[in-house]
Design an enzyme around this catalytic site. Structure first.
Site, PDB file in Angstrom:
ATOM      1  N   GLY A 186       0.828  -1.198   0.000  1.00 11.02           N
ATOM      2  CA  GLY A 186       0.000   0.000   0.000  1.00 11.02           C
ATOM      3  C   GLY A 186       0.860   1.245   0.000  1.00 11.02           C
ATOM      4  N   GLN A 206       3.033  10.088   1.076  1.00  8.13           N
ATOM      5  CA  GLN A 206       4.315   9.381   1.185  1.00  8.13           C
ATOM      6  C   GLN A 206       5.244   9.694   0.013  1.00  8.13           C
ATOM      7  OE1 GLN A 206       2.289   5.372   2.049  1.00  8.13           O
ATOM      8  NE2 GLN A 206       4.235   5.218   3.134  1.00  8.13           N
ATOM      9  N   CYS A 258       5.551  -0.019   7.263  1.00 11.07           N
ATOM     10  CA  CYS A 258       5.219   1.112   6.401  1.00 11.07           C
ATOM     11  C   CYS A 258       6.449   1.473   5.584  1.00 11.07           C
ATOM     12  CB  CYS A 258       4.792   2.286   7.283  1.00 11.07           C
ATOM     13  SG  CYS A 258       4.379   3.759   6.347  1.00 11.07           S
ATOM     14  N   LEU A 259       6.235   1.757   4.306  1.00 12.62           N
ATOM     15  CA  LEU A 259       7.375   2.119   3.454  1.00 12.62           C
ATOM     16  C   LEU A 259       8.049   3.405   3.933  1.00 12.62           C
ATOM     17  CD1 LEU A 259       5.894   1.293  -0.078  1.00 12.62           C
ATOM     18  CD2 LEU A 259       7.590  -0.032   1.221  1.00 12.62           C
ATOM     19  N   HIS A 265      -4.833   1.755   7.369  1.00 15.53           N
ATOM     20  CA  HIS A 265      -3.459   2.277   7.463  1.00 15.53           C
ATOM     21  C   HIS A 265      -3.232   3.400   6.442  1.00 15.53           C
ATOM     22  CE1 HIS A 265       1.078   1.524   7.811  1.00 15.53           C
ATOM     23  NE2 HIS A 265       0.980   2.290   6.756  1.00 15.53           N
ATOM     24  N   GLU A 266      -3.668   3.167   5.196  1.00 13.05           N
ATOM     25  CA  GLU A 266      -3.426   4.166   4.142  1.00 13.05           C
ATOM     26  C   GLU A 266      -4.279   5.416   4.347  1.00 13.05           C
ATOM     27  OE1 GLU A 266      -0.819   3.731   2.534  1.00 13.05           O
ATOM     28  OE2 GLU A 266      -0.633   1.598   2.956  1.00 13.05           O
ATOM     29  N   HIS A 286      -2.742   7.790   6.686  1.00 13.06           N
ATOM     30  CA  HIS A 286      -1.704   8.644   6.084  1.00 13.06           C
ATOM     31  C   HIS A 286      -2.290   9.968   5.590  1.00 13.06           C
ATOM     32  CE1 HIS A 286       2.067   6.444   6.023  1.00 13.06           C
ATOM     33  NE2 HIS A 286       1.491   5.351   5.573  1.00 13.06           N
TER      34      HIS A 286
HETATM   35 NI    NI Z   1       2.308   3.415   5.529  1.00 12.23          NI
END
Ligand code: NI
Length: 174
Positions: free
Chosen positions: A46, A51, A93-94, A135-136, A139
């Site tokens: 995701g 991000q 998370c990236l 989660h997304e 963000h």
């Molecule tokens: Ni994330």
């Protein structure tokens, strides 16, 4: 298509709230395509627009298992309209590389969103996808999964993460 650079904690952009998308134009389609490419390249399951430094309400997800067909979801202006059940699965998370922790979430959730043409859809999910959606969308509110940890776990994370960043810097200097 192009890969975009993924911002890492503690970049202040990650703490900002994203704005609703009102124009369903080529710029939006380009952003979504780039985000998909960046997510698969990372690889991740995701990615949210902030991000990659864009404060717009756009997320992409593909939580399919390796032996399953792709399940790509591009969601514009997404919101959770229903949630039930409790889960606490390990998340990563990236934007927070090298750290994972259990986060309390709904185990089943329904997301309403628009596609890149502006058409409205709903998607109900459980398991990894339900967690990924939550989660997304976090963000887009400037919330990282580490913000949802208990104060003790969060301070442990900060210590560990900042130490890791420092070690990386020292490696780069050496
Ligand atoms: Ni994330």
């Amino acid at each position: 298509m192009a890969l975009r650079e993924i911002l890492h904690y503690p970049d202040p952009v990650l703490k900002q709230k994203s704005l609703p998308v009102t124009e369903f134009d080529d710029e939006l389609k380009q952003l979504a395509e780039d985000m998909v490419e960046t997510m698969y390249d990372a690889p991740g399951v995701g990615l949210a627009a902030p991000q990659v430094g864009v404060l717009k309400r756009v997320i992409v997800l593909d939580c399919s298992a390796k032996d399953e067909p792709e399940d790509l979801l591009i969601a514009v202006n997404p919101e959770i309209i229903a949630g039930e059940g409790d889960s606490c699965e390990e998340e990563g998370c990236l934007s927070v590389p090298g750290f994972w922790a259990g986060v309390p979430r709904y185990s089943r959730a329904t997301m309403r969103y628009q596609d890149v043409e502006g058409n409205t859809h709903e998607r109900q999910a459980d398991g990894l996808l339900a967690i990924g959606m939550q989660h997304e969308i976090d963000h887009l509110e400037g919330i990282l999964f580490v913000d949802r940890l208990s104060p003790l776990k969060r301070s442990m994370f900060k210590k560990k993460y900042l130490k890791m960043l420092k070690e990386r810097e020292e490696e780069n200097e050496a």
